[in-house]
Design an enzyme around this catalytic site. Structure first.
Site, PDB file in Angstrom:
ATOM      1  N   GLU A  11     -14.385  -7.817  -6.580  1.00 28.59           N
ATOM      2  CA  GLU A  11     -14.267  -8.767  -5.479  1.00 28.59           C
ATOM      3  C   GLU A  11     -15.325  -9.843  -5.659  1.00 28.59           C
ATOM      4  O   GLU A  11     -16.502  -9.538  -5.860  1.00 28.59           O
ATOM      5  CB  GLU A  11     -14.443  -8.072  -4.141  1.00 28.59           C
ATOM      6  CG  GLU A  11     -14.372  -8.996  -2.942  1.00 28.59           C
ATOM      7  CD  GLU A  11     -13.101  -9.821  -2.895  1.00 28.59           C
ATOM      8  OE1 GLU A  11     -13.208 -11.056  -2.775  1.00 28.59           O
ATOM      9  OE2 GLU A  11     -12.001  -9.240  -3.000  1.00 28.59           O
ATOM     10  N   HIS A  67       0.814  -1.212   0.000  1.00 22.11           N
ATOM     11  CA  HIS A  67       0.000   0.000   0.000  1.00 22.11           C
ATOM     12  C   HIS A  67       0.849   1.264   0.000  1.00 22.11           C
ATOM     13  O   HIS A  67       0.444   2.278  -0.582  1.00 22.11           O
ATOM     14  CB  HIS A  67      -0.966  -0.030   1.177  1.00 22.11           C
ATOM     15  CG  HIS A  67      -2.024  -1.066   1.026  1.00 22.11           C
ATOM     16  ND1 HIS A  67      -2.681  -1.643   2.095  1.00 22.11           N
ATOM     17  CD2 HIS A  67      -2.553  -1.648  -0.091  1.00 22.11           C
ATOM     18  CE1 HIS A  67      -3.567  -2.521   1.646  1.00 22.11           C
ATOM     19  NE2 HIS A  67      -3.497  -2.537   0.338  1.00 22.11           N
ATOM     20  N   ASP A 106      -3.753  -8.330  -6.900  1.00 20.47           N
ATOM     21  CA  ASP A 106      -3.397  -8.763  -5.543  1.00 20.47           C
ATOM     22  C   ASP A 106      -4.299  -9.925  -5.139  1.00 20.47           C
ATOM     23  O   ASP A 106      -5.136  -9.792  -4.251  1.00 20.47           O
ATOM     24  CB  ASP A 106      -3.561  -7.569  -4.596  1.00 20.47           C
ATOM     25  CG  ASP A 106      -3.315  -7.929  -3.147  1.00 20.47           C
ATOM     26  OD1 ASP A 106      -2.571  -8.896  -2.892  1.00 20.47           O
ATOM     27  OD2 ASP A 106      -3.879  -7.257  -2.272  1.00 20.47           O
ATOM     28  N   SER A 120      -7.084  -1.453  -0.247  1.00 14.85           N
ATOM     29  CA  SER A 120      -6.650  -0.763  -1.462  1.00 14.85           C
ATOM     30  C   SER A 120      -7.727   0.103  -2.103  1.00 14.85           C
ATOM     31  O   SER A 120      -7.416   1.233  -2.532  1.00 14.85           O
ATOM     32  CB  SER A 120      -6.109  -1.777  -2.474  1.00 14.85           C
ATOM     33  OG  SER A 120      -7.052  -2.795  -2.757  1.00 14.85           O
TER      34      SER A 120
END
Length: 297
Positions: A120, A18, A166, A102
């Site tokens: 997601e 991050h 990620d 994020s």
């Protein structure tokens, strides 16, 4: 890797990832033209560090808590300041209770002309992400597999932007999938910035990933790693003890691959990596590496 991000939220790997993400966003926001960010595995948005999962894992205490306790001096402090300010803005009265993931960090840098697509697939995290981003016209939360999103949303209509990759690395083939996906998406959008995070669980697999990207003909590639359990070199990560039924093997090393890094990023990471290694390491010390490489033609 048995993965629920709430267990790992705010750990040393999040701090490295991050802090680097924020430096790229600072760079993108310096120019007036619009940019777009695709966050392929965005998570829930926020993580409750006082909740059962984060308390059970407790990894944030050795990550973001150490960073906030400092001290960080010199140029590294200035580079970390925007990231630290966002974390503090969501935690009042000096108590660390929430960690911004994020998409929340990205949202802090969006201007009216900029856009975020945050993806997601895990139902609970996807619902939380949709609630968090739902009222922001600049951001869109999608319940879609991140690997699918790479094909669907690259290239964006904006000429500038970032793809953050990620994944959870729960599946054994995800490192190999990353090695396949990055060259493919780079060919579709060769001017975009790509930031990919990976765990270093096996030294050979991590090295093979970077070597494969070099052979793919990617012109500009930045490769960084941080090992908080190394002594004294990063040649291998510390062997993990065998986990019991309620204990996961600790991760002590991770890496970042940045394709088309901003021209300032290599110098910034040269300052940030040793500073983070000093703050986040335990008594065994830490190691780091930073390579700027060109692809093979």
């Amino acid at each position: 890797m048995n993965y629920r991000h709430a267990f790992n939220a705010g750990n040393f790997a999040d701090v490295l990832k991050h802090a680097t993400l924020v430096r790229i966003l600072v760079h993108l926001a310096r120019k007036p033209s619009a940019f777009r960010v695709l966050d392929t595995h965005a998570g829930a948005g926020f993580y409750d560090l006082t909740g059962a999962e984060a308390s059970r894992g407790g990894e944030w205490r050795e990550g973001i808590a150490r960073l906030l306790a400092g001290p960080v001096a010199g140029p590294a402090a200035a580079l970390l300041a925007p990231y630290i300010e966002i974390v503090k803005a969501h935690n009042r009265n000096g108590a660390l209770a929430l960690y911004p993931g994020s998409p929340v960090l990205i949202r802090a840098f969006l201007r009216p002309q900029d856009r975020l697509i945050a993806c997601e697939i895990e139902p609970g995290a996807a619902a939380a992400l949709a609630r968090e981003l739902g009222r922001d016209r600049r951001a869109k939360a999608l319940a879609i597999d991140g690997w699918t999103a790479l094909n669907a949303y690259v290239p964006p209509k904006e000429r500038r932007g970032l793809v953050l990759i990620d994944p959870s690395y729960e599946d054994a083939d995800e490192l190999a999938r990353l090695a396949q996906a990055l060259p493919a998406v780079y060919r579709k959008w060769p001017t975009g910035i790509y930031l990919a995070w990976y765990p270093v669980k096996e030294r050979a697999a991590a090295d093979a990933l970077a070597q494969r990207l070099r052979r793919a003909g990617i012109d500009k590639l930045l490769h960084a790693e941080l090992d908080i359990g190394a002594r004294p070199r990063i040649a291998r990560s510390r062997p993990a003890t065998q986990p019991g039924p309620h204990r996961r093997a600790a991760l002590t090393a991770c890496g970042l691959l940045v394709i088309n890094p901003p021209w300032t990023l290599a110098d910034e990471l040269a300052l940030l990596l040793p500073a983070l290694a000093a703050i986040l390491s335990d008594a065994r010390g830490a190691a780091h590496r930073l390579d700027v490489v060109a692809g093979e033609k």
